[in-house]
Design a protein around this motif. Structure first.
Motif, PDB file in Angstrom:
ATOM      1  N   ASP A  89       0.830  -1.211   0.000  1.00  0.00           N
ATOM      2  CA  ASP A  89       0.000   0.000   0.000  1.00  0.00           C
ATOM      3  C   ASP A  89       0.862   1.258   0.000  1.00  0.00           C
ATOM      4  O   ASP A  89       0.573   2.224  -0.703  1.00  0.00           O
ATOM      5  N   GLN A  92       2.334   1.742  -3.407  1.00  0.00           N
ATOM      6  CA  GLN A  92       1.308   2.190  -4.351  1.00  0.00           C
ATOM      7  C   GLN A  92       1.001   3.672  -4.162  1.00  0.00           C
ATOM      8  O   GLN A  92       0.880   4.418  -5.138  1.00  0.00           O
ATOM      9  N   LEU A  93       0.883   4.118  -2.922  1.00  0.00           N
ATOM     10  CA  LEU A  93       0.634   5.532  -2.662  1.00  0.00           C
ATOM     11  C   LEU A  93       1.805   6.399  -3.116  1.00  0.00           C
ATOM     12  O   LEU A  93       1.615   7.480  -3.673  1.00  0.00           O
ATOM     13  N   TYR A  95       3.892   5.669  -5.530  1.00  0.00           N
ATOM     14  CA  TYR A  95       3.845   5.649  -6.993  1.00  0.00           C
ATOM     15  C   TYR A  95       2.797   6.632  -7.516  1.00  0.00           C
ATOM     16  O   TYR A  95       3.048   7.387  -8.451  1.00  0.00           O
ATOM     17  N   ASP A  96       1.626   6.644  -6.902  1.00  0.00           N
ATOM     18  CA  ASP A  96       0.580   7.588  -7.305  1.00  0.00           C
ATOM     19  C   ASP A  96       1.030   9.035  -7.118  1.00  0.00           C
ATOM     20  O   ASP A  96       0.757   9.891  -7.968  1.00  0.00           O
ATOM     21  N   CYS A  97       1.713   9.322  -6.000  1.00  0.00           N
ATOM     22  CA  CYS A  97       2.216  10.680  -5.766  1.00  0.00           C
ATOM     23  C   CYS A  97       3.230  11.083  -6.828  1.00  0.00           C
ATOM     24  O   CYS A  97       3.215  12.217  -7.321  1.00  0.00           O
ATOM     25  N   LEU A  99       3.419   9.924  -9.899  1.00  0.00           N
ATOM     26  CA  LEU A  99       2.683  10.140 -11.157  1.00  0.00           C
ATOM     27  C   LEU A  99       2.018  11.506 -11.178  1.00  0.00           C
ATOM     28  O   LEU A  99       2.078  12.217 -12.186  1.00  0.00           O
ATOM     29  N   ARG A 100       1.398  11.896 -10.097  1.00  0.00           N
ATOM     30  CA  ARG A 100       0.738  13.197 -10.032  1.00  0.00           C
ATOM     31  C   ARG A 100       1.745  14.324 -10.159  1.00  0.00           C
ATOM     32  O   ARG A 100       1.498  15.325 -10.822  1.00  0.00           O
ATOM     33  N   THR A 103       2.888  14.711 -13.772  1.00  0.00           N
ATOM     34  CA  THR A 103       1.894  15.178 -14.731  1.00  0.00           C
ATOM     35  C   THR A 103       1.506  16.644 -14.525  1.00  0.00           C
ATOM     36  O   THR A 103       0.765  17.194 -15.305  1.00  0.00           O
TER      37      THR A 103
END
Length: 104
Positions: A89, A92-93, A95-97, A99-100, A103
């Motif tokens: 988890d 994953q968090l 990785y999401d940060c 990506l944001r 972008t």
């Protein structure tokens, strides 16, 4: 214990287990819900306990500590799996940060 208490207290998949003691309020994130305690004194007290990840983690820690004394091998296996899940988890968090951030 973090991941297990979060799953039990906020997970949408465990919502039916909390239903006798809680009232659905809203969805709060991916696979998580916000619920409030309902019912009389005992029912409301149980509802308070099972909707609070922090409160629930104290009782889960005590339970797992006792279980480790009685069944060390089985408890170590379960806590190892929960640790791997919490790490997954976290990754994953993260990785999401990333990506944001990329972008923006």
């Amino acid at each position: 214990m973090f991941r297990l208490s979060r799953l039990l207290a906020k997970g949408s998949v465990t919502s039916p287990l909390r239903a006798p003691f809680t009232r659905y309020e809203s969805a709060t994130g991916p696979a998580e819900v916000n619920e409030s305690p309902r019912g009389g004194a005992v029912r409301s007290t149980v509802g308070e306990l099972i909707t609070c990840p922090f409160c629930l983690s104290v009782w889960l820690t005590a339970t797992f500590t006792g279980a480790r004394l009685l069944w060390p091998r089985a408890t170590r296996t379960v806590t190892g799996g929960l640790t791997a899940l919490a790490l997954a988890d976290t990754l994953q968090l993260g990785y999401d940060c990333l990506l944001r951030k990329n972008t923006e």
